[in-house]
Design a protein around this motif. Structure first.
Motif, PDB file in Angstrom:
ATOM      1  N   THR A  30     -41.556 -14.642 -28.293  1.00 58.56           N
ATOM      2  CA  THR A  30     -40.765 -14.830 -27.076  1.00 58.56           C
ATOM      3  C   THR A  30     -39.606 -13.836 -26.991  1.00 58.56           C
ATOM      4  O   THR A  30     -39.115 -13.555 -25.899  1.00 58.56           O
ATOM      5  N   SER A 117     -49.334 -14.147 -12.650  1.00 63.22           N
ATOM      6  CA  SER A 117     -47.896 -13.947 -12.796  1.00 63.22           C
ATOM      7  C   SER A 117     -47.540 -13.659 -14.245  1.00 63.22           C
ATOM      8  O   SER A 117     -48.262 -14.061 -15.175  1.00 63.22           O
ATOM      9  N   ASP A 119     -45.141 -14.901 -16.079  1.00 66.46           N
ATOM     10  CA  ASP A 119     -44.884 -16.128 -16.842  1.00 66.46           C
ATOM     11  C   ASP A 119     -46.183 -16.768 -17.308  1.00 66.46           C
ATOM     12  O   ASP A 119     -46.297 -17.194 -18.463  1.00 66.46           O
ATOM     13  N   GLU A 120     -47.163 -16.838 -16.411  1.00 71.53           N
ATOM     14  CA  GLU A 120     -48.446 -17.441 -16.771  1.00 71.53           C
ATOM     15  C   GLU A 120     -49.170 -16.583 -17.800  1.00 71.53           C
ATOM     16  O   GLU A 120     -49.790 -17.101 -18.737  1.00 71.53           O
ATOM     17  N   LEU A 122     -47.822 -14.663 -20.050  1.00 71.54           N
ATOM     18  CA  LEU A 122     -47.153 -14.851 -21.339  1.00 71.54           C
ATOM     19  C   LEU A 122     -47.501 -16.199 -21.951  1.00 71.54           C
ATOM     20  O   LEU A 122     -47.638 -16.319 -23.170  1.00 71.54           O
ATOM     21  N   ASN A 123     -47.642 -17.216 -21.115  1.00 77.57           N
ATOM     22  CA  ASN A 123     -48.048 -18.530 -21.622  1.00 77.57           C
ATOM     23  C   ASN A 123     -49.443 -18.467 -22.239  1.00 77.57           C
ATOM     24  O   ASN A 123     -49.698 -19.078 -23.279  1.00 77.57           O
TER      25      ASN A 123
END
Length: 269
Positions: A30, A117, A119-120, A122-123
Motif C-alpha cells: 500500500t 478504476s 482503486d479497484e 489496486l484492490n
C-alpha cells in the motif's frame, strides 16, 4: 480427532507469524505509491526477505511441533534433520519468488488496461498478493510435514484439523478424511488448516468421520438446493461455515461475507 494443548499452542504461534508477515507485506504494497516497474523492484527488495523469513519461521515451528507430537505418541524423542532451503522460497513452487510476486502487479496493470478504476485495480492486486503469500506460508507448512514425516516412520497418515472460527466447506470435508503423508498438499490458496501426522494399527479407510461428512453435504444442499460429492456442481471453497455458532451450531455464508449471526447471512432459497 480434536485439537490438543500442543496443537493450539502451535496453531497460535503459526497464526502469529501469518499475521506479522502478511501485515508487513501489505503495508509495503500500500505504501508503494505508483505500482510501476520501478516499484516492482522496490517491493522485491523490501517484501521478499519478509516473506522468506515468515516461511522459514513456519517451517521451523512445524518441525518442532512434529518432534513434540512424535514424543507424545511414541514416547521417545526424535530429532529431525530439516534443510529450510528445501521447504521455503523457490522450493515451494520451483519458480523464482520474484516472478511469483510480480503477479499482483500484473493484476493491477491488466485491470487498468480494462478501464477499471485505480482503486479497484489496486484492490485486485492486493487480493492476489494476499492469496499468494498465504498459500506460500501454507506450502512451507505442508512441505515441512512431508519432509519431516519421511523421518518419522511411526506416522503413516495425515489428518486436517480446523483452526478458524470460519472455514470453507471444502476444508471441513477434508477434515473428515485421512490422507497418506506423501500426498499432503494445501486444499486451496490461502488454506490454513492444521496438519497432523497420525498413526494407526490398520488403515481406517478414506473417510474417518462419515457422520460429519454427511452433515456438511446436507447443510449445503439445504442452503443451495443441491450438493455435489464430486465438488464440481458446487464450489465448496466459496461456502463458509461457522464452526461454532453458540446455540445455533454451524451456519453457512459465502466467501467475502463477514457475518456474526444468522441475520447477517443471506442464503438463496
Amino acid at each position: 480427532m480434536s485439537l490438543t494443548r500442543l496443537d493450539r499452542r502451535y496453531g497460535a504461534a503459526v497464526g502469529s507469524v501469518w499475521s506479522s508477515t502478511l501485515g508487513r507485506v501489505t503495508r509495503t504494497w500500500t505504501g508503494l505509491g505508483s505500482w510501476r516497474d520501478t516499484d516492482v523492484r522496490r517491493f522485491e527488495r523490501t517484501a521478499l526477505p519478509v516473506l522468506l523469513a515468515g516461511q522459514r519461521q513456519v517451517a521451523s515451528l512445524t518441525a518442532s511441533y512434529l518432534e513434540q507430537l512424535y514424543r507424545e505418541v511414541d514416547g521417545r524423542a526424535r530429532r529431525v534433520d530439516l534443510d529450510l532451503d528445501t521447504v521455503t522460497g523457490r522450493a515451494l513452487r520451483d519458480v523464482d519468488p520474484a516472478e511469483v510476486y510480480r503477479r499482483p502487479f500484473k493484476e493491477v496493470w491488466a485491470a487498468l488496461g480494462d478501464d477499471v478504476s485505480l482503486d479497484e485495480a489496486l484492490n485486485r492486486g492486493a487480493y492476489r498478493l494476499e492469496t499468494i503469500a498465504k498459500t506460500d506460508l501454507q506450502l512451507a507448512r505442508t512441505h515441512t510435514v512431508r519432509e519431516v514425516g519421511e523421518q518419522m516412520p511411526h506416522f503413516t497418515y495425515t489428518v486436517r484439523e480446523l483452526q478458524g472460527e470460519y472455514d470453507c466447506a471444502l476444508c471441513m470435508i477434508a477434515s473428515t478424511q485421512r490422507y497418506l503423508k506423501r500426498d499432503l498438499a494445501p486444499i486451496h490458496p490461502g488454506c490454513d488448516c492444521l496438519v497432523k501426522l497420525v498413526t494407526a494399527d490398520e488403515d481406517p479407510g478414506q473417510v474417518i468421520d462419515e457422520e460429519k461428512l454427511e452433515r456438511i453435504h446436507d447443510a449445503v444442499e439445504e442452503a443451495l438446493g443441491k450438493s455435489d460429492r464430486g465438488g464440481r456442481a458446487v464450489d465448496y471453497r466459496k461456502i463458509i461455515v461457522a464452526n461454532d455458532h453458540g446455540e445455533m451450531g454451524p451456519v453457512l455464508g459465502f466467501a467475502g461475507q463477514r457475518f456474526t449471526g444468522p441475520d447477517d447471512i443471506n442464503l438463496p432459497t
